[in-house]
Design an enzyme around this catalytic site. Sequence first.
Site, short mmCIF file in Angstrom:
data_model
loop_
_atom_site.label_atom_id
_atom_site.label_comp_id
_atom_site.label_asym_id
_atom_site.label_seq_id
_atom_site.Cartn_x
_atom_site.Cartn_y
_atom_site.Cartn_z
CG HIS A 289 -0.30 0.20 2.51
ND1 HIS A 289 -0.13 -0.89 3.32
CD2 HIS A 289 0.06 1.31 3.11
CE1 HIS A 289 0.62 -0.38 4.48
NE2 HIS A 289 0.53 0.93 4.35
CG ASP A 338 0.31 -4.28 2.81
OD1 ASP A 338 0.63 -3.64 1.71
OD2 ASP A 338 0.20 -3.68 3.95
CB SER A 436 3.20 1.16 6.37
OG SER A 436 2.00 1.48 6.86
#
Length: 486
Positions: A289, A338, A436
């Site tokens: 993402h 992810d 992230s």
Amino acid sequence: MRLAERMSDSALARGLLVAVLVASVDARNLNNRAQHQRRIASASQTFEIRPLPCSNAKGENGTCMFNFKCYQQKGLVINTCIDRFMFGACCKLDPNQSAVAQAVAASATTARPLPDPAGLVTWSSVTSAGVANRTPATTPATTTTKATTRKTTTTTTTTTTTTTTTKATTTTKKPTTKRTTTTTTTTTTTTTTTKKPTKKWDYKKHCGVIPLASGRSALGRSALGRSLQPASSADRRRQGIRIVGGEPAYFGAWPWQVMVKEATFLGLFTKNKCGGVLLNSRYVLTAAHCQPGFMGTLIAVFGENDLSATYEPKASFQRNIRRIIVHKGFNRQTFNNDLALLELEKPVTFDEHVVPICLPGKNERFEGRMATVTGWGRTSYGGDVPSKLMEVGVRVITNEQCQAWFDESGRSKTIREGFLCAGFKDGVMDSCEGDSGGPLVVPRGDGRWVLAGTVSHGIECAKPNLPGIYMRMPYYRDWIDKHINS
């Protein structure tokens, strides 16, 4: 005749007056020169921070000195300190390094001797050869060690004494007396222990190595098992910690950490987007993402620590991204799969502050272990963004326990097979927005570190029963190997 005598006397008087004036001027010049030299000597002593003892809120002890001196001595800055009108760094030095002790002793030659707090090296105990022995003066045994041998031989002598005693027996016919016999048996056991040489890792050839390991902070050491319980919220407030249960990382403490930036409008604007982890000289692993937006490109920055610092021990550098490989099964709604690989345009050269991480085995498990997650993410949900790389210790939990916590919180969340959860039931410590793609690492028994997961997502940050969710590296090992080895 009298006129000539008077003229001669007048000339003599003028000569004496001139001599007196010259002597007075010379004396004044000498006095001024001496005062100037004393002022210079005083100034050189005044603008030097005295090596006073200091400590931080955790009770760790250090020595007050200029910040650059702490870096030179490879110490750990644990707090700030003040000496008169000068601010300095409370530096925690390694007492086992003789070079450090000599440098401290040299800087302390003009300082006033101070009492020796517990756990500190006193200036009187620092000699020209290093740190003096702090053991008591009375030694119960003498140990001799040869520097030329690595073989230790221990000899144990066991003495067994068997005594047989028989009472004298007397009869009416003939008195009989039995002798007493004592048998002594001596058994000698020789045990030979050979000490195996410790493996010395080379950061240029091996993964998971921290060349600047002395700079790793106390929280990084907690992942080694020294402190498995999180501090209370009250303790954290007293310590002034701002991130979600973590603290700033020392320069070079996590050399595989990568900052992923996004450049937009042909590179006119850049922003810090995500974290990443260096796998080898050509590939960085991050979250799927973290893909760039419209007309955006990604840039990988290596060796970074303090974004606001104008000087760091080693310079950071960046690489453009040639290709982004996103996992084909990535789902934006569930965050399943992810993961994304960033192929660099130009390979990186490994250095003390730039080292790749080790990948785990396909069947390796981390449940129940302490791990460390790092990044420049927000210090709280919706909070500030730090300028320094932050680190926090979290416990890896099973997927079953993770699912139970989410169910208990009343949140709808399915913990999938490729997920890995880490955190605490009461929250307190967690990764957050901006982390992230960053690494979640665990120490190995051989002194190196292995990648357990990468930061993916979560519900807010550090909330009770809502641990952070990471991508489980053993589960995706085949996918990673397929692309970075092709």
